[in-house]
Design an enzyme around this catalytic site. Structure first.
Site, PDB file in Angstrom:
ATOM      1  N   LYS A  83      18.204  38.106  -0.620  1.00 57.49           N
ATOM      2  CA  LYS A  83      16.870  38.067  -1.240  1.00 57.49           C
ATOM      3  C   LYS A  83      16.981  37.574  -2.674  1.00 57.49           C
ATOM      4  CE  LYS A  83      15.032  41.427   1.938  1.00 57.49           C
ATOM      5  NZ  LYS A  83      15.000  42.813   2.342  1.00 57.49           N
ATOM      6  N   GLN A 100      14.652  48.553  -0.195  1.00 55.97           N
ATOM      7  CA  GLN A 100      15.400  48.213   1.016  1.00 55.97           C
ATOM      8  C   GLN A 100      15.502  49.439   1.933  1.00 55.97           C
ATOM      9  OE1 GLN A 100      16.556  44.990   1.676  1.00 55.97           O
ATOM     10  NE2 GLN A 100      16.986  45.822   3.693  1.00 55.97           N
ATOM     11  N   ASP A 129       6.355  43.690   0.881  1.00 54.49           N
ATOM     12  CA  ASP A 129       6.802  43.898   2.265  1.00 54.49           C
ATOM     13  C   ASP A 129       5.609  44.202   3.174  1.00 54.49           C
ATOM     14  OD1 ASP A 129       9.401  43.544   3.101  1.00 54.49           O
ATOM     15  OD2 ASP A 129      10.115  45.481   2.362  1.00 54.49           O
TER      16      ASP A 129
END
Ligand code: NAP
Length: 283
Positions: free
Chosen positions: A52, A96, A119
């Protein structure tokens, strides 16, 4: 013989467009910024976080990675999330998952500012996706939609069968296909006679997390088969949920693993961060 949908190529194309838009924003003094938080030392998560960061750098974004020790408390993690919520140089915050067991994913996600939830896991954004009026794309399902669109595959009027009903893939995937006017069936581990449904699919999206789960006899001729699965074989090689050898000869289009859906997920994360940077600057 199926046409292979080249996710790497399509992702590179979209990332090129994002880099171009980023350069235009920079000319106006705006730099899109993504903060990624990882707690603990899960090797797979560390690889995802590194990827990322690299993807951000490639398109010109500012990125910050917070690597926190396994023993981080909920209060410490929430304090960091709150600080990033208030940081004007950060437009996207990603925690994460999975978090270590002593931390509650839901509590942490609920505390991310929905406007920085790139997200699209916050209940507010999940609700927006359900309604169909969303700013932030659910990354993996949106990646699948982009692959279909860029390959010229129409969803409208097609019977779309989604295998899997997780909150991050199956459910939002079904919603996006429905918004695109597909007729959608969702299957899961309690579905009886699964092959009855998969054989009816014009478009089959598979997200079960089991290597080679869908075999050629479960797919109808000329179906479009999208394999979201990412499984490690004993020899360490990455493989999908679809048995490529038996499905590919029957399908009209198919995604490979690796190189299909995988590269699209981070691409959609970048797109969400860009969207957020624009929205935060009223553009
Ligand atoms: P998950 O949370 O484990 O969900 C798996 C789903 O498959 C569940 O809904 C489960 O049903 C269903 N399922 C399991 N066994 C089944 C069976 N025998 N028959 C029918 N359905 C069955 O997994 P996920 O997070 O959605 O991920 C799915 C796969 O996609 C994994 O391989 C993951 O690594 C991969 N993935 C890839 C990306 C990417 O960027 N390419 C992103 C996310 C995930 P129940 O609900 O009934 O248990």
């Amino acid at each position: 013989m199926a046409k292979i949908i080249d996710g790497k190529k399509i992702a590179a194309e979209i990332r090129g467009e994002i880099a171009q838009e980023c350069a235009e924003l920079k000319a106006k003094g705006i730099v899109p910024g993504l903060a990624v938080i990882i707690v603990g030392e899960d090797p797979a998560s560390q690889v995802y976080v590194r990827n990322k960061k690299k993807a951000c750098e490639e398109v010109g974004f500012h990125s910050e990675v917070y690597e926190l020790p396994e023993a981080t408390t909920e209060d410490e993690l929430l304090a960091l999330v709150k600080r990033l919520n208030a940081d004007d140089s950060i437009h996207g915050i990603l925690v994460q998952l999975p978090l270590p067991k002593h931390l509650n994913d839901e509590i942490i996600i609920d505390n991310i500012d929905p406007k920085k939830d790139v997200d699209a896991f916050h209940p507010y954004n999940v609700g927006e996706i359900m309604i169909g009026e969303y700013d932030y794309l659910p990354c993996t399902p949106a990646g699948v939609m982009a692959l279909l669109e860029k390959s010229g595959i129409q969803v409208e009027g097609k019977h779309c069968v989604v295998l899997g009903r997780s909150n991050i893939v199956g459910k939002p995937q079904a919603m996006l296909l429905l918004h695109a006017n597909g007729t959608v069936t969702i299957c899961h581990s309690r579905t009886k006679n699964l092959a009855l449904y998969t054989r009816e699919a014009d478009i089959l999206v598979v997200a079960v997390g089991k290597a080679d789960f869908v075999t050629g006899d479960m797919v109808k001729d000329d179906a479009v088969v999208i394999d979201v699965g990412m499984n490690r074989r004993a020899d360490g090689k990455l493989t999908g949920d679809v048995d490529f050898a038996t499905v590919e000869p029957k399908a009209s289009y198919i995604t490979p693993v690796p190189g299909g859906v995988g590269p699209m997920t981070i691409t959609m994360l970048l797109k969400n961060t860009l969207t957020s940077a624009k929205k935060h600057n009223n553009l």
